[in-house]
Design an enzyme around this catalytic site. Structure first.
Site, PDB file in Angstrom:
ATOM      1  N   ASN A   9       0.883  -1.175   0.000  1.00 52.81           N
ATOM      2  CA  ASN A   9       0.000   0.000   0.000  1.00 52.81           C
ATOM      3  C   ASN A   9       0.919   1.223   0.000  1.00 52.81           C
ATOM      4  OD1 ASN A   9      -1.766   2.075   0.539  1.00 52.81           O
ATOM      5  ND2 ASN A   9      -2.347   1.353   2.590  1.00 52.81           N
ATOM      6  N   LYS A  11       0.178   4.257  -0.147  1.00 51.34           N
ATOM      7  CA  LYS A  11      -0.412   5.439   0.512  1.00 51.34           C
ATOM      8  C   LYS A  11      -0.187   6.696  -0.347  1.00 51.34           C
ATOM      9  CE  LYS A  11      -0.106   3.093   4.917  1.00 51.34           C
ATOM     10  NZ  LYS A  11       0.046   3.145   6.360  1.00 51.34           N
ATOM     11  N   HIS A  94      -9.367   0.908   5.449  1.00 45.40           N
ATOM     12  CA  HIS A  94      -8.044   1.136   6.054  1.00 45.40           C
ATOM     13  C   HIS A  94      -8.195   2.043   7.266  1.00 45.40           C
ATOM     14  CE1 HIS A  94      -3.924   2.410   6.642  1.00 45.40           C
ATOM     15  NE2 HIS A  94      -3.590   1.305   5.997  1.00 45.40           N
ATOM     16  N   GLU A  96      -6.575   4.480   8.251  1.00 41.29           N
ATOM     17  CA  GLU A  96      -6.468   5.928   7.976  1.00 41.29           C
ATOM     18  C   GLU A  96      -7.781   6.463   7.424  1.00 41.29           C
ATOM     19  OE1 GLU A  96      -2.852   5.433   5.719  1.00 41.29           O
ATOM     20  OE2 GLU A  96      -1.888   4.830   7.588  1.00 41.29           O
ATOM     21  N   GLU A 166      -4.711  -4.952  10.863  1.00 41.74           N
ATOM     22  CA  GLU A 166      -3.723  -3.896  11.033  1.00 41.74           C
ATOM     23  C   GLU A 166      -3.981  -3.178  12.363  1.00 41.74           C
ATOM     24  OE1 GLU A 166      -2.057  -2.688   6.863  1.00 41.74           O
ATOM     25  OE2 GLU A 166      -3.689  -1.365   7.413  1.00 41.74           O
ATOM     26  N   GLY A 172       3.001   2.391  10.839  1.00 41.35           N
ATOM     27  CA  GLY A 172       3.922   3.507  10.624  1.00 41.35           C
ATOM     28  C   GLY A 172       4.675   3.928  11.881  1.00 41.35           C
ATOM     29  N   SER A 212       4.030  -1.947  10.358  1.00 38.30           N
ATOM     30  CA  SER A 212       5.491  -1.986  10.501  1.00 38.30           C
ATOM     31  C   SER A 212       6.090  -3.344  10.142  1.00 38.30           C
ATOM     32  CB  SER A 212       5.903  -1.552  11.916  1.00 38.30           C
ATOM     33  OG  SER A 212       5.481  -0.215  12.155  1.00 38.30           O
TER      34      SER A 212
HETATM   35  P1  13P Z   1       3.355   0.460   7.682  1.00 32.24           P
HETATM   36  O1  13P Z   1       3.889  -0.815   7.074  1.00 32.24           O
HETATM   37  O2  13P Z   1       4.032   1.694   7.164  1.00 32.24           O
HETATM   38  O3  13P Z   1       3.269   0.390   9.162  1.00 32.24           O
HETATM   39  O4  13P Z   1       1.837   0.593   7.139  1.00 32.24           O
HETATM   40  C1  13P Z   1       0.973  -0.477   7.282  1.00 32.24           C
HETATM   41  C2  13P Z   1      -0.274  -0.159   6.568  1.00 32.24           C
HETATM   42  O5  13P Z   1      -1.054   0.667   7.011  1.00 32.24           O
HETATM   43  C3  13P Z   1      -0.521  -0.834   5.284  1.00 32.24           C
HETATM   44  O6  13P Z   1      -1.814  -0.614   4.833  1.00 32.24           O
END
Ligand code: 13P
Length: 249
Positions: A9, A11, A94, A96, A166, A172, A212
């Protein structure tokens, strides 16, 4: 035996030329790789990346999708438009989107059903906040998001759904759930799928871990019985950090 599904992803990163360069590298590096793969660039790079991954072993993903096919929805992108660009998989729910943009389970469920009705594969993301984990509510949150996200999805449609666990506190942040903690939630989600559908549906369900995940911890996470892949953010932004995860067996 479930095959690993390793998905990137991207982002809100990369210009079209940067996305094109990474996609080109990944096509070469992952050719003949042992797993199922997907990359989800930003909407603005979908067209360019689509041309690069077409006919390869890397599926094209979108990071979100509208609740509607068309109309007065400023800033949204419709399933028809995604299909037009060759998108095959849509990431929905997601964290976010849930927490920053306030998407609730009802909206996410509408998107899930619309995406499936258009033949997309769906990655439905679930996961608890840190305060929910500390209050002992991780399972309850994941159960509610799974049940509500999949409400009205038939057993046949479920075959096109992947669940991504997640934990929000691990995204992140550099903090990863331990393989044991992640596996426990994955096993729990599988139980929820058994109760909603059947034991065989639960057995076939691909449940990715996200938060992560990187070259250093992927192998231990993926070695767990119930962890069937990864939805990777930061480590998906370079071929050299994505490839070691993608090639895990
Ligand atoms: P990270 O791998 O940067 O922690 O992000 C995970 C994520 O949200 C994938 O959709």
């Amino acid at each position: 035996m479930r095959k690993y599904f390793i998905a990137g992803n991207w982002k809100m990163h990369k210009t079209v030329s940067e996305a094109t360069a990474l996609a080109t590298e990944l096509v070469a590096e992952l050719k003949g790789g042992p797993n199922k793969y997907m990359i989800a660039p930003t909407f603005t790079s979908l067209d360019a990346v689509s041309k690069i991954v077409k006919g390869t072993n890397i599926l094209l993903g979108a990071q979100n999708m509208s609740t509607d096919e068309q109309g007065a929805h400023t800033g949204e992108v419709s399933p028809l438009q995604l299909k037009d660009l060759g998108v095959q998989v849509v990431i929905l729910g997601h964290s976010e989107r849930r927490h920053t943009y306030k998407e609730d389970d009802t909206m996410i469920n509408k998107k899930v059903k619309l995406a499936l009705s258009h033949g997309f594969e769906v990655i439905l993301c679930v996961g608890e906040l840190l305060e929910e984990r500390e209050a002992g509510k991780a399972e309850a949150v994941c159960e509610e998001q799974t049940r509500k996200g999949l409400a009205g999805v038939s057993a046949d449609e479920l075959k096109k759904v992947t669940i991504a666990y997640e934990p929000v506190w691990a995204i992140g942040t550099g903090k990863t759930a331990t393989p044991e903690d992640a596996d426990a939630i994955h096993a729990f989600i599988r139980k929820v799928i058994t109760s909603m559908y059947s034991a065989s549906a639960a057995e076939q369900m691909i449940i990715q871990y996200g938060g992560s995940m990187n070259a250093g911890n992927a192998e231990a996470l993926l070695a767990k019985e119930n962890i069937d892949g990864g939805l990777i953010g930061g480590a998906a932004l370079k071929a050299e950090t994505f490839k070691p995860i993608a090639l895990c067996k």
